[in-house]
Design an enzyme around this catalytic site. Structure first.
Site, PDB file in Angstrom:
ATOM      1  N   GLY A  95       0.814  -1.213   0.000  1.00 27.89           N
ATOM      2  CA  GLY A  95       0.000   0.000   0.000  1.00 27.89           C
ATOM      3  C   GLY A  95       0.846   1.261   0.000  1.00 27.89           C
ATOM      4  O   GLY A  95       0.377   2.344  -0.330  1.00 27.89           O
ATOM      5  N   ARG A  96       2.094   1.096   0.402  1.00 22.45           N
ATOM      6  CA  ARG A  96       2.976   2.271   0.406  1.00 22.45           C
ATOM      7  C   ARG A  96       4.408   1.861   0.084  1.00 22.45           C
ATOM      8  O   ARG A  96       5.357   2.496   0.545  1.00 22.45           O
ATOM      9  CB  ARG A  96       2.911   2.971   1.745  1.00 22.45           C
ATOM     10  CG  ARG A  96       3.244   2.072   2.911  1.00 22.45           C
ATOM     11  CD  ARG A  96       3.587   2.880   4.089  1.00 22.45           C
ATOM     12  NE  ARG A  96       3.753   2.019   5.238  1.00 22.45           N
ATOM     13  CZ  ARG A  96       4.087   2.472   6.424  1.00 22.45           C
ATOM     14  NH1 ARG A  96       4.290   3.748   6.594  1.00 22.45           N
ATOM     15  NH2 ARG A  96       4.242   1.646   7.418  1.00 22.45           N
ATOM     16  N   LYS A 116       9.763   2.613   0.451  1.00 23.59           N
ATOM     17  CA  LYS A 116       8.641   2.521   1.393  1.00 23.59           C
ATOM     18  C   LYS A 116       8.255   3.943   1.753  1.00 23.59           C
ATOM     19  O   LYS A 116       9.107   4.724   2.180  1.00 23.59           O
ATOM     20  CB  LYS A 116       9.114   1.744   2.621  1.00 23.59           C
ATOM     21  CG  LYS A 116       8.047   1.394   3.622  1.00 23.59           C
ATOM     22  CD  LYS A 116       8.601   0.373   4.615  1.00 23.59           C
ATOM     23  CE  LYS A 116       7.639   0.107   5.750  1.00 23.59           C
ATOM     24  NZ  LYS A 116       8.192  -0.865   6.717  1.00 23.59           N
ATOM     25  N   ASP A 128      -2.594   6.602   2.793  1.00 22.99           N
ATOM     26  CA  ASP A 128      -2.024   7.685   1.984  1.00 22.99           C
ATOM     27  C   ASP A 128      -0.740   7.276   1.261  1.00 22.99           C
ATOM     28  O   ASP A 128      -0.172   8.062   0.502  1.00 22.99           O
ATOM     29  CB  ASP A 128      -1.767   8.920   2.864  1.00 22.99           C
ATOM     30  CG  ASP A 128      -0.802   8.626   4.013  1.00 22.99           C
ATOM     31  OD1 ASP A 128      -0.283   7.488   4.077  1.00 22.99           O
ATOM     32  OD2 ASP A 128      -0.571   9.524   4.836  1.00 22.99           O
ATOM     33  N   GLY A 129      -0.281   6.070   1.518  1.00 23.92           N
ATOM     34  CA  GLY A 129       0.928   5.601   0.842  1.00 23.92           C
ATOM     35  C   GLY A 129       2.211   6.232   1.373  1.00 23.92           C
ATOM     36  O   GLY A 129       3.291   6.003   0.834  1.00 23.92           O
ATOM     37  N   ASP A 255       1.642 -11.525   6.673  1.00 22.38           N
ATOM     38  CA  ASP A 255       2.193 -10.696   5.597  1.00 22.38           C
ATOM     39  C   ASP A 255       3.569 -10.160   5.982  1.00 22.38           C
ATOM     40  O   ASP A 255       4.270  -9.600   5.141  1.00 22.38           O
ATOM     41  CB  ASP A 255       1.255  -9.522   5.269  1.00 22.38           C
ATOM     42  CG  ASP A 255       0.915  -8.683   6.492  1.00 22.38           C
ATOM     43  OD1 ASP A 255       0.352  -9.248   7.454  1.00 22.38           O
ATOM     44  OD2 ASP A 255       1.206  -7.486   6.500  1.00 22.38           O
TER      45      ASP A 255
HETATM   46  P1  AMP Z   1       2.217  -3.149   8.032  1.00 22.47           P
HETATM   47  O1  AMP Z   1       1.432  -3.131   9.308  1.00 22.47           O
HETATM   48  O2  AMP Z   1       3.203  -2.032   7.906  1.00 22.47           O
HETATM   49  O3  AMP Z   1       2.811  -4.483   7.749  1.00 22.47           O
HETATM   50  O4  AMP Z   1       1.152  -2.842   6.886  1.00 22.47           O
HETATM   51  C1  AMP Z   1       0.012  -3.620   6.680  1.00 22.47           C
HETATM   52  C2  AMP Z   1      -0.623  -3.255   5.364  1.00 22.47           C
HETATM   53  O5  AMP Z   1      -1.092  -1.908   5.368  1.00 22.47           O
HETATM   54  C3  AMP Z   1       0.322  -3.366   4.176  1.00 22.47           C
HETATM   55  O6  AMP Z   1      -0.391  -3.859   3.083  1.00 22.47           O
HETATM   56  C4  AMP Z   1       0.746  -1.935   3.948  1.00 22.47           C
HETATM   57  O7  AMP Z   1       1.127  -1.709   2.620  1.00 22.47           O
HETATM   58  C5  AMP Z   1      -0.504  -1.165   4.315  1.00 22.47           C
HETATM   59  N1  AMP Z   1      -0.209   0.191   4.776  1.00 22.47           N
HETATM   60  C6  AMP Z   1       0.375   0.557   5.938  1.00 22.47           C
HETATM   61  N2  AMP Z   1       0.486   1.897   6.030  1.00 22.47           N
HETATM   62  C7  AMP Z   1      -0.040   2.416   4.883  1.00 22.47           C
HETATM   63  C8  AMP Z   1      -0.231   3.721   4.359  1.00 22.47           C
HETATM   64  N3  AMP Z   1       0.153   4.812   5.035  1.00 22.47           N
HETATM   65  N4  AMP Z   1      -0.813   3.844   3.151  1.00 22.47           N
HETATM   66  C9  AMP Z   1      -1.220   2.775   2.459  1.00 22.47           C
HETATM   67  N5  AMP Z   1      -1.066   1.519   2.894  1.00 22.47           N
HETATM   68  C10 AMP Z   1      -0.499   1.326   4.091  1.00 22.47           C
HETATM   69 MG    MG Z   2       3.730  -5.523   6.470  1.00 16.72          MG
END
Ligand code: AMP
Ligand code: MG
Length: 488
Positions: A95-96, A116, A128-129, A255
């Site tokens: 997502g980002r 990232k 917001d990516g 994930d």
């Molecule tokens: P994480 O908890 O960092 O492993 O993220 C879990 C999921 O949420 C992953 O698919 C990330 O890409 C997505 N994600 C986390 N933060 C953001 C963000 N600010 N914008 C878009 N996607 C996000």
């Molecule tokens: Mg992750």
């Protein structure tokens, strides 16, 4: 001085991932940012990758690692995946994060180079990516420290300020982290493939992962079973290594479990100071699902989710396939315990700890827990023989020490051999939470000295270097309980 264009830095990309069915990725473009400004660039890692970052000036590196000047032979994509997050299944994806490509390094390895925090992708959902400076610098520090500890991990190549705000609980400064990985194939990538219910897609992913990480199992009688066994072995060893240094990942969702056995996705992770089996740092982990003592078990749970995805590839008869996969999964506890016992044995100087040594190790750990002893310091004190005041005065410890000495004497080996063994697994320096936080606070005000000093110290943690002695110290006893936040 002439500025080398990013394309000249030595990028040597391949794009093997894009040979997978297109359902596994989407094209992506790093977002425009206002004022890219390099905060840290890891020239040593760049060198290993075959990238000549020394030849470029800070502005060129900021443009490059800020995603504003994409190297010519890059092909930016976001990867699709799914995952169990705190037990619940969700379709996710980068997502980002945006993969630039796979760098063929001078030593012949294939290494993902990924941004990232570089903006939205097809998988951003409502996100917001973007990423904030603090968490990206945190990942930089901790992943480089893990590498210094010799524990498999993704690595950090650069952090760039974007010049744009990101809106979290507070307004923060936006940043882009460039990270590298042997690959970003996750258990969640396989869950995504399985959820598609397209057998050919699942097979394509499995064959790709085997080619990339375990090419020798391709010719095994049962390649997918052999591959499952490899993934199980790597996780068992990785989690044992975490336990050995008191590392708590914090979000062991499927994930965030890498097929190649690297530590990945540093969020609310931390190293513990005082030893306690139930330590949790993450502010969102209310049930303690990912507590220190839970990590080995959660590892098995995650591997079971992985094994499930492979069932259709293992055998045409589902029950037979399940039985075969179960048999391997059931070996995980022994594999983990084997690594743990050997590793913890090394930490107290035993050349080959066996089951009969477990009480000796566990007695030390319960003593540490009941006396709130510092995990890292306890082992370095045993290594150097410079015991803490508590050790010197505590009767229970003295009893333990006698037993330990007797066990050590049985090995009949020179003291230097034992000492070298202990030094190779007992770090003097871990990135302690209070030091990480202090480095991040300084970095936010523009002073990068504490951060650079911490990274330098943590890059060689097993050396007894007096110049980093202050970084070894546990936090002052009155410091409040440490919490990490997932608002990354
Ligand atoms: P994480 O908890 O960092 O492993 O993220 C879990 C999921 O949420 C992953 O698919 C990330 O890409 C997505 N994600 C986390 N933060 C953001 C963000 N600010 N914008 C878009 N996607 C996000
Ligand atoms: Mg992750």
């Amino acid at each position: 001085m002439a500025t080398a264009a990013p394309a000249d830095l030595g990028f040597n990309f391949e794009h093997t991932y894009t040979q997978l069915p297109t359902t596994f990725y989407s094209d992506a473009t790093p977002a425009r940012i206002s004022a890219p400004k390099a905060v840290v660039v890891n020239h040593r890692l760049a060198d290993e990758l075959g990238l000549n970052t020394d030849s470029a000036d800070s502005d060129a590196l900021s443009q490059l690692f800020g995603g504003q000047q994409v190297p010519e032979n890059a092909r930016p994509i976001a990867q699709a995946y799914a995952g169990h997050q705190f037990g619940g299944f969700t379709m996710l994806g980068d997502g980002r994060a945006i993969l630039l490509g796979e760098q063929r390094t001078p030593s012949g390895d294939l290494v993902d180079i990924q941004f990232k925090g570089s903006g939205q992708t097809a998988y951003s959902r409502r996100g917001d990516g973007r990423a904030a400076l603090g968490p990206m610098l945190r990942e930089y520090i901790i992943s480089e420290a893990m590498h210094g500890l010799g524990i498999p991990t993704t690595r950090s190549l650069a952090v760039i300020l974007t010049g744009d705000p990101v809106y979290r609980e507070t307004i923060q400064r936006g940043a882009v982290l460039t990270r590298t990985a042997a690959s970003h194939i996750r258990v969640g990538t396989f869950q995504y493939a399985a959820a598609l219910q397209r057998p050919e897609a699942l097979k394509a992913l499995a064959d790709y992962a085997i080619q990339r990480h375990d090419p020798d199992v391709a010719s095994a009688d049962q390649p997918y079973l052999a591959f499952l066994r490899r993934v199980i072995e790597r996780q068992a060893e990785l989690i044992a290594r975490w336990q050995m240094v008191g590392f708590i990942h914090g979000v062991m969702n499927t994930d965030n479990v890498s097929i190649c056995g690297e530590t990945i996705d540093y969020g609310p992770c931390a190293f513990m100071d005082k030893y306690h089996y139930e330590t949790v740092f993450s502010s969102i982990d209310h049930g303690g699902r990912y507590a220190y003592g839970q990590q080995p078990l959660i590892g098995q749970w995650n591997l079971a989710r992985f094994a499930e995805t492979l069932i259709p590839l293992i055998h045409d008869v589902q029950d037979t396939a399940i039985e075969m996969a179960m048999e391997l999964l059931q070996q995980y506890p022994d594999l983990f315990e084997g690594h743990w016992l050997t590793g913890m044995g090394h930490k107290i100087g035993l050349s080959a700890a066996t089951e009969s040594d477990r009480p000796l190790i566990e007695d030390l750990m319960s003593w540490m827990q009941s006396t709130e002893s510092d995990f890292t310091q306890t082992f370095t004190a045993l290594t150097t023989g410079q015991h803490t005041e508590l050790m010197q005065s505590d009767e229970q410890f003295r009893q333990w020490h006698k037993k330990w000495q007797r066990r050590i004497e049985e090995q009949q080996e020179p003291g230097e051999v034992r000492s070298a063994r202990m030094r190779s697994v007992n770090p003097f320096l871990i990135p302690r939470n209070h030091r990480v936080e202090a480095a991040l606070v300084s970095a936010d005000t523009g002073d990068l000295n504490p951060l650079n000093n911490l990274v330098a110290g943590a890059s060689d943690p097993y050396s007894d270097r007096q110049e980093f002695a202050d970084l070894r110290e546990p936090p002052p006893p009155d410091s409040c309980r440490y919490r990490t936040f997932c608002g990354t």
